[in-house]
Scaffold this active site. Sequence first.
Site, PDB file in Angstrom:
ATOM      1  CG  ASP A   7     -72.317  53.323  81.722  1.00 46.13           C
ATOM      2  OD1 ASP A   7     -73.067  51.783  81.995  1.00 46.13           O
ATOM      3  OD2 ASP A   7     -71.375  52.830  81.331  1.00 46.13           O
ATOM      4  CB  SER A   8     -71.166  51.029  85.534  1.00 46.06           C
ATOM      5  OG  SER A   8     -70.592  50.333  84.544  1.00 46.06           O
ATOM      6  CB  CYS A  70     -75.981  50.884  82.353  1.00 45.45           C
ATOM      7  SG  CYS A  70     -74.919  49.549  83.217  1.00 45.45           S
ATOM      8  CD  GLU A 148     -65.856  52.901  82.948  1.00 42.17           C
ATOM      9  OE1 GLU A 148     -65.183  53.950  83.285  1.00 42.17           O
ATOM     10  OE2 GLU A 148     -66.354  53.169  82.466  1.00 42.17           O
ATOM     11  CB  CYS A 176     -72.162  45.151  78.054  1.00 42.61           C
ATOM     12  SG  CYS A 176     -70.933  46.218  79.401  1.00 42.61           S
ATOM     13  CG  HIS A 178     -68.726  49.820  79.445  1.00 37.20           C
ATOM     14  ND1 HIS A 178     -69.065  50.172  80.148  1.00 37.20           N
ATOM     15  CD2 HIS A 178     -67.648  51.005  79.928  1.00 37.20           C
ATOM     16  CE1 HIS A 178     -69.383  50.721  81.911  1.00 37.20           C
ATOM     17  NE2 HIS A 178     -67.976  51.236  81.015  1.00 37.20           N
TER      18      HIS A 178
HETATM   19  N1  DGL Z   1     -72.156  49.163  79.968  1.00 34.12           N
HETATM   20  C1  DGL Z   1     -72.557  48.585  81.663  1.00 34.12           C
HETATM   21  C2  DGL Z   1     -73.984  47.419  80.905  1.00 34.12           C
HETATM   22  O1  DGL Z   1     -74.276  47.706  79.880  1.00 34.12           O
HETATM   23  C3  DGL Z   1     -71.686  48.477  82.608  1.00 34.12           C
HETATM   24  C4  DGL Z   1     -71.667  46.732  83.128  1.00 34.12           C
HETATM   25  C5  DGL Z   1     -70.332  47.128  84.376  1.00 34.12           C
HETATM   26  O2  DGL Z   1     -70.757  48.121  84.607  1.00 34.12           O
HETATM   27  O3  DGL Z   1     -69.986  46.475  84.704  1.00 34.12           O
HETATM   28  O4  DGL Z   1     -73.757  46.439  81.205  1.00 34.12           O
END
Ligand code: DGL
Length: 221
Positions: A7-8, A70, A148, A176, A178
């Site tokens: 993931d990011s 993600c 984050e 998302c 997150h």
């Molecule tokens: N967890 C990512 C998602 O599901 C986050 C995206 C991001 O880094 O903006 O979209």
Amino acid sequence: MRIGVFDSGKGGLSVLKELKVLLPEVEFIYFADTEHCPYGNKPVEYIIDRAREITRNLLSEGCECIVVACNTATAAAIETLRREFDVPFVGIEPAIKPAAAISKTKVVGVLATANTLKLEKYHRTRDEWGKDVKVIEVPGTGLVECVEQGTDATPLLRKYIPMMLEQNADVIVLGCTHFPFLEEQIRAIAGADVSIINPAPAVARRVAEVMKLKTETTITK
Ligand code: DGL
């Protein structure tokens, strides 16, 4: 067996949690691309390049399957990854299908990144499964950064969640990875009667299916 998950940033940990519950025998390697987070407002080519590089990295660690934990990276890059690499990829997408199935008001809210909401892959999912409902799309700008950095997301959520409720949404899709970390705050604003859908358990089941793995019979939320 070793499976790579990326993931990011921290978001994919909400998927990893479900994978570990369902597949305790598997060794997971988690890659958080925090240096390049967030993905939600970056150009698609940039996200594809990051996804490629992370995939190479996870494959060099011996991973036999890659979970794109993600929604943004799935929408932007999974088709390219599947073309370019010879391992199975499992992605995550906003869960419009189950949301549409349980909505009584026939109005469903989707909270996702701006990128996910504007990408073609998401549009196809929405148009296929959201035909019989009204879909209210709200970009959760700034929420990934809150998760984050551990800062309070409530002021932003107080803006975003009512945009769905005012239009009578009775289901909110966490689009998302997150956002499951904000579920409590979302619940506090949305109230008890609104369903909140996190597709992570379904992703874990899909990984088990694709890799033909024996699963634990129960999965916790
Ligand atoms: N967890 C990512 C998602 O599901 C986050 C995206 C991001 O880094 O903006 O979209």
